[in-house]
Design an enzyme around this catalytic site. Structure first.
Site, PDB file in Angstrom:
ATOM      1  N   TYR A 171      -5.807  24.332   3.147  1.00 33.51           N
ATOM      2  CA  TYR A 171      -6.802  23.605   3.733  1.00 33.51           C
ATOM      3  C   TYR A 171      -6.472  24.361   5.250  1.00 33.51           C
ATOM      4  CZ  TYR A 171      -7.964  20.295   0.054  1.00 33.51           C
ATOM      5  OH  TYR A 171      -8.231  19.676  -0.772  1.00 33.51           O
ATOM      6  N   LEU A 219     -19.100  11.926  -2.780  1.00 32.61           N
ATOM      7  CA  LEU A 219     -20.413  11.989  -2.253  1.00 32.61           C
ATOM      8  C   LEU A 219     -21.051  13.441  -2.798  1.00 32.61           C
ATOM      9  CD1 LEU A 219     -19.706  10.920   1.163  1.00 32.61           C
ATOM     10  CD2 LEU A 219     -20.635   9.645  -0.806  1.00 32.61           C
ATOM     11  N   LEU A 248     -24.647  16.013  -1.080  1.00 30.03           N
ATOM     12  CA  LEU A 248     -25.671  15.617  -1.714  1.00 30.03           C
ATOM     13  C   LEU A 248     -26.014  14.178  -1.606  1.00 30.03           C
ATOM     14  CD1 LEU A 248     -26.436  17.832  -4.772  1.00 30.03           C
ATOM     15  CD2 LEU A 248     -27.808  17.648  -2.761  1.00 30.03           C
ATOM     16  N   LEU A 249     -24.776  13.246  -1.969  1.00 28.63           N
ATOM     17  CA  LEU A 249     -25.264  11.907  -1.902  1.00 28.63           C
ATOM     18  C   LEU A 249     -25.059  11.198  -0.485  1.00 28.63           C
ATOM     19  CD1 LEU A 249     -23.404  11.172  -5.235  1.00 28.63           C
ATOM     20  CD2 LEU A 249     -25.842  11.341  -5.041  1.00 28.63           C
ATOM     21  N   GLY A 272     -27.834  11.710   1.471  1.00 23.38           N
ATOM     22  CA  GLY A 272     -29.193  11.566   1.888  1.00 23.38           C
ATOM     23  C   GLY A 272     -29.605  12.711   2.968  1.00 23.38           C
TER      24      GLY A 272
END
Length: 343
Positions: free
Chosen positions: A55, A208, A212-213, A215
């Site tokens: 990362y 999520l 995409l989840l 909104g």
């Protein structure tokens, strides 16, 4: 924040795990804000922090190390090894050579003398699993690592790792970190039952569904231009997924919560999930996720989610999911042309 058992490790972890992939140049380059976010999560009861050497190409581990100064003992700290960390053929993977070298780099960046959970970030078809488990066993016996686990491992490789560990008296993989969300439920078919069978703790990434989840991505709307769209354009523009999102927004509204809170509550409700990784980029995003931690989905809501996305199914793959060599390399699926006929 409720705590749960991390498999049979004897370790208790918060139901939410602070994922740090967005800390650093890829997401939030402001180190001070990332540190404040970490402290806010810890103050809210999160005791589980997940990162990885790759990362930010080591920057993220350095941020986490600074953030945990003075609070290290109250945190279950997880990191990963396997991603490419520079030029050269041996600066990635799950070989003994690389694991033994890279753990020292992670310990230095994280400013600690031990890692609670050291995970294989991806499968490594180049390396025999016995070689890998032998190296991890030495790290546990040396005290540099407490528990070892895996991420993104296919079911067959989870089983193989357990069998090899038993036969060779090596450390078992004690956790698995797969992707899991309403839109990607494939692990319900084999991975989660296997983890239950072997007593593996499960910390899931992508609840999520990479945004995409939330909104933010809607059917018929102009694509959101950001780093995620660059990494996974097929995932974020998949019409089947966007259709499901539109239906889920209605379910969330009728349940009196945001789509993001519905998505997090769905993952947290599964009995085999030890902890769900949240990956906020900003303090605002973190505050919103923490605010939804108490959300509870009734059976009626869960039934409606099942009707939209059937249990054990994925609505298309993620662009960043692991693909085995036989899926990527045609020569592993095709005989030479002169040997393909049956007669």
């Amino acid at each position: 924040m409720r705590t749960r058992e991390l498999g049979r490790t004897g370790i208790e972890v918060s139901a939410y795990c602070l994922g740090t992939m967005m800390f650093g140049r890829v997401g939030n380059p402001d180190h001070d804000e990332c540190i404040r976010m970490t402290h806010r999560a810890l103050d809210a009861g999160v005791n589980f922090v997940d990162t990885a050497d790759v990362y930010g190409y080591s920057e993220t581990e350095e941020i986490v190390g600074k953030a945990l100064k003075g609070r290290r003992d109250e945190v279950v700290l997880a990191t990963k090894v396997n991603g490419r960390m520079g030029e050269g053929p041996n600066r990635y993977g799950s070989s003994r050579r690389w694991i033994i070298a890279e753990v020292e780099h992670s310990l230095r960046r994280l400013r600690t003398d031990y890692i609670d959970l050291y995970q294989l970030h991806h499968p490594d078809p180049r390396t025999d699993i016995e070689e890998t488990l032998s190296a991890l066993t030495d790290l546990v016996r040396s005290g540099k690592v407490r528990v070892v686990g895996s991420s993104n491992l296919p079911p067959s490789e989870i089983v193989e790792a357990q069998w090899v560990a038993e036969r060779r008296a090596l450390q078992r993989l004690r956790t698995e970190q797969p992707t899991y969300s309403i839109l990607n439920r494939g692990i319900e078919r084999e991975v989660l039952p296997l983890c239950r069978r072997y007593g593996l703790g499960v910390l899931t990434w992508g609840p999520l569904s990479s945004g995409l989840l939330t909104g933010r991505y809607r059917k018929g709307a102009s694509p959101v231009e950001n780093a995620r769209m660059h990494w996974m354009p097929e995932h974020l523009t998949d019409e089947r997924k966007l259709d499901a999102v539109e239906q889920l927004i209605v379910v969330a509204e009728e349940a009196g919560m945001s789509l993001a809170h519905l998505a997090m509550a769905f993952v947290a409700a599964h009995p085999d999930v030890s902890s769900a990784i949240i990956g906020p980029r900003t303090m605002e995003q973190l505050e919103d996720l923490l605010a939804g931690a108490g959300a509870v989905l009734g059976d009626g809501v869960l039934d409606r989610i099942d009707d939209i996305v059937a249990p054990g199914t994925d609505i298309g793959p993620l662009d960043v999911s692991y693909d085995p060599p036989a899926v990527i390399r045609p020569e592993l699926r095709r005989r030479p042309a002169d040997q393909r006929s049956a007669a």
